[in-house]
Write a protein that holds these residues in place. Structure first.
Motif, mmCIF file in Angstrom:
data_model
loop_
_atom_site.group_PDB
_atom_site.id
_atom_site.type_symbol
_atom_site.label_atom_id
_atom_site.label_comp_id
_atom_site.label_asym_id
_atom_site.label_seq_id
_atom_site.Cartn_x
_atom_site.Cartn_y
_atom_site.Cartn_z
ATOM 1 N N ARG A 263 0.842 -1.207 0.000
ATOM 2 C CA ARG A 263 0.000 0.000 0.000
ATOM 3 C C ARG A 263 0.873 1.252 0.000
ATOM 4 N N SER B 242 2.287 1.717 -3.509
ATOM 5 C CA SER B 242 1.349 2.203 -4.520
ATOM 6 C C SER B 242 0.909 3.627 -4.202
ATOM 7 N N ALA B 243 0.867 3.995 -2.908
ATOM 8 C CA ALA B 243 0.522 5.381 -2.555
ATOM 9 C C ALA B 243 1.571 6.353 -3.085
ATOM 10 N N LEU B 244 2.809 5.873 -3.163
ATOM 11 C CA LEU B 244 3.914 6.759 -3.560
ATOM 12 C C LEU B 244 4.298 6.583 -5.032
ATOM 13 N N LEU C 289 -1.536 8.754 2.865
ATOM 14 C CA LEU C 289 -0.265 8.909 2.137
ATOM 15 C C LEU C 289 -0.510 9.046 0.632
ATOM 16 N N ALA C 290 -1.543 8.377 0.148
ATOM 17 C CA ALA C 290 -1.828 8.396 -1.283
ATOM 18 C C ALA C 290 -2.428 9.727 -1.739
ATOM 19 N N GLU D 171 -2.094 13.373 -2.437
ATOM 20 C CA GLU D 171 -0.925 14.229 -2.629
ATOM 21 C C GLU D 171 -0.963 15.502 -1.790
ATOM 22 N N ARG E 21 -1.267 14.351 2.231
ATOM 23 C CA ARG E 21 -0.120 13.606 2.783
ATOM 24 C C ARG E 21 0.585 14.343 3.908
#
Lengths: 198, 486
Positions: free
Chosen positions: A10, A13-15, B304-305, B307, B310
């Motif tokens: 996770r 994929s978030a980054l 976190l996903a 942008e 975050r």
């Protein structure tokens, strides 16, 4: 899939579309030091936390120690503490309940921080394990003036994460009731620092 | 102890109820005013405060951008130093890990250091369901737990209670949980703290297992850091044989030396002190204690996903944003329906849980006047107003299929504004309405215009809390035609 793999997946994929370049960290704060005498600053800030402070020399230390311990009868003294203490009880690994029956503890410290009035124990020789400076109600700490560093950055740089540490700023305190500061909750109600000029 | 945030109403309804509680508003105004002044004084002492904020933000951003690598590094350094590392995708998994460690050691009670992560996952309730009692040992948490209440502030969970209320809670509830309060207990803060000392000491001395969170987790050395004031944290961290620390995956700092930033930022921002009375650091298993670390996701990877959002993961839970927030000061923390109240809660909750999932969470990005005081106070420079606006857009997007009254109104306004002739007719109509309404409006606003009373639904949603000025009797364009050509 294990929780570990799933969480790492996770994160990745978030980054996936993130800019992963490093932001430069400004570090100018590390070279800024307080103006003036750090020993005086430490003494002022320590007392501001309602800790007790006695200044002494190596010669007058035994006397200052006896006076700081007052009527304490049973005083825990960790291995490696270099002076004779009236009412000394050696650390034999007492349980928490046994420590609770002692009157006081004396320790050394690893260093102290002037701007915050903090003493830091890294539980090396003469400082005892973490519980001994916590459970007895009076903590007397012997500190040399040359152990005082100006600020938090200098303290962190001088300490090693390999040793557990206890940073102590004044006696135990709470501000949970109407934000009134009350000294003495679960830790020692008295912190007495003997500052030995070197 | 059954109080829960589950099923709380959306912010506007909860806030309205809180606003009518004058005792609550008095307690809060006193507490937030006091702490604001303390914080301002100690922050003023630090010459390089702004640089420290930038450093704190940069360190945390760098961690988040490479969170996978830092997590693996933390896991290895913890394991090398004798701790057992567990991973938890969500609240239920984290609670089950803690409960299973308790079962392995056959303990039916644990002592707890104040920790936001364990509150977030509802650990106490989950342990209770398995017959394990969790005792909160922070004084404010104890007040909340004994009062069967909910926390209303990140740092001072019982900020909404005054000394008389606390005395009453101790006298009526302490006996059922262990050592009773003394019969002659007064409402002096020192005496109340003394009663808590005696009550909790029994629990500290017999506890075999403790649960903590961590303020920071150093990836390089596997060091966990707990920052506190009372010594209850040290009691829990050092006396029991088994220590379980539940740590959000965003708590990482890369190296030991990076702590020099956060150990300056956190105490001054949170309690307004130069340094908190006690900070404990330990790396893995120390002094023969069995150490477990639970690395918790529970929505953090969702945040976190995002942008824009975050940056909320930089939060060090100091609560400075709560204490400067004009909305929080008037409504208190319960209105936010979460263990994370105030401005940070208004962004953290939707980021962790997602938008469009439930009405209560979706109401939070609107629980703000966007005044920006929270951004100024934040020690790691989280641009909370920016994230609030971003999340409002996400909430709107999530509800696209069922347009709200506001959206319909905006659409018709855009139809009118797009054409000069339509606007002209609308303005004439407004001027006519203005002449009538300026006569019947009961309240005169500053500047002499009349205000209308409460509008019919759906306009009432707007006018319940605001004065609606009567339309002007003449539009700017008609005034310009009349006067501007001279």
């Amino acid at each position: 899939m294990s929780a570990r793999e799933e969480i790492l997946g996770r994160v990745r994929s978030a980054l996936a579309s993130a800019d992963r370049s490093e932001t430069p960290v400004p570090r100018g704060y590390r070279s800024s030091v307080p103006s003036g005498d750090v020993v005086e600053l430490f003494a002022e800030r320590l007392v501001d936390y309602r800790a007790e402070l006695t200044r002494c020399t190596p010669d007058t230390l035994p006397e200052a120690l006896a006076s700081a311990l007052g009527p304490s009868e049973a005083v825990l003294v960790p291995d490696g503490f270099p002076w004779a203490v009236p009412g000394a009880v050696p650390d034999t690994g007492q349980s928490a309940a046994e420590l609770d029956r002692l009157d006081a503890v004396v320790t050394l410290a690893a260093l102290a921080i002037a701007t915050t009035g903090t003493i830091v124990l890294d539980h090396g020789p003469g400082q005892g394990r973490r519980a001994v400076s916590l459970v007895p109600d009076r903590h007397v700490c012997v500190l040399r003036t040359d152990q005082i560093v100006p600020g938090v950055p200098q303290a962190v740089a001088a300490l090693s994460p390999g040793h557990p540490q206890t940073w102590i700023s004044g006696p135990s305190a709470t501000s949970d009731i109407e934000l009134n500061r009350v000294e003495g909750v679960h830790g020692p109600r008295t912190l007495h620092v003997l500052l030995v000029s070197s | 102890m059954s109080a829960t945030f589950v099923g709380m109403p959306a912010f506007p309804k909860a806030a309205r109820e809180a606003l009518s509680d004058t005792q609550l508003r008095r307690n809060l105004a006193h507490a937030t005013g006091t702490i604001r002044a303390k914080r301002a004084a100690v922050v003023g002492e630090v010459d390089d405060w702004e640089e420290l904020r930038l450093a704190g933000a940069a360190i945390k951003d760098n961690v988040l951008r490479h969170l996978d690598e830092h997590l693996l590094r933390l896991e290895k350094s913890l394991t090398d130093r004798g701790a057992t590392v567990h991973w938890a995708r969500d609240a239920a998994e984290a609670c089950e890990i803690v409960a299973s460690i308790a079962r392995q050691h056959a303990v039916d009670e644990v002592v707890k250091v104040k920790s936001m992560a364990t509150q977030e996952i509802g650990l106490n309730e989950a342990l209770a369901a398995q017959g394990i009692t969790a005792w909160e040992t922070d004084l404010a948490e104890l007040i909340v737990q004994l009062g069967d209440d909910l926390p209303s502030h990140i740092l001072v969970p019982a900020i909404h209670r005054n000394r008389a209320e606390i005395r009453e809670i101790f006298r009526s509830r302490m006996a059922a949980a262990g050592r009773p309060a003394p019969d002659d207990l007064s409402d002096r803060p020192a005496e109340l703290a003394g009663a808590a000392r005696l009550h909790l000491r029994e629990k500290f001395l017999r506890a075999r297992m403790a649960v903590s969170g961590a303020n920071f987790a150093v990836a390089e050395s596997g060091t966990l850091v707990v920052v506190e004031s009372e010594g209850n944290g040290r009691m829990c961290l050092t006396l029991p044989e088994v220590l379980v620390s539940v740590v959000g995956i965003e708590k990482i700092v890369p190296t030991w030396s990076d702590l020099d930033v956060f150990l300056q930022l956190l105490p001054r921002s949170s309690t307004g002190e130069r340094m908190n009375p006690y900070t404990s650091t330990w790396s893995g298993s120390t002094e023969g204690q069995e150490a477990h670390v639970v690395l918790l996701d529970n929505g953090r990877t969702r945040a976190l996903a995002d942008e824009v959002g975050r940056q909320a993961l930089r939060c060090i839970r100091c609560s400075a944003c709560l204490n400067v927030c004009p909305v929080y000061e008037r409504t208190g923390g319960h209105a936010y329906g979460s263990v994370y109240p105030g401005p940070i809660g208004a962004i953290l909750n939707p980021l962790l849980r997602g938008t469009g999932v439930d009405e209560q969470t979706d109401s939070l990005p609107y629980a703000s006047s966007l005044c920006g005081a929270c951004f100024d106070a934040c020690p790691v420079r989280i641009d909370i107003p920016e994230v609030l606006v971003h999340l409002r857009a996400k909430v709107v997007d999530a509800h696209r299929s069922s347009p709200k009254a506001e959206a319909v109104a905006m659409k018709s306004a855009s139809w009118v504004l797009a054409d000069a002739r339509r606007l002209n007719w609308a303005e004439r109509g407004m001027g006519l309405a203005g002449r009538v309404l300026n006569r019947v409006g009961r309240k005169v606003m500053p500047g002499g215009r009349r205000a209308l009373g409460r509008l019919p639904w759906p306009g009432s949603l707007w006018s319940n809390a605001r004065d609606v000025p009567a339309p002007p009797v003449e539009s700017f364009r008609s005034w310009w035609r009349r006067e501007g050509r001279r």
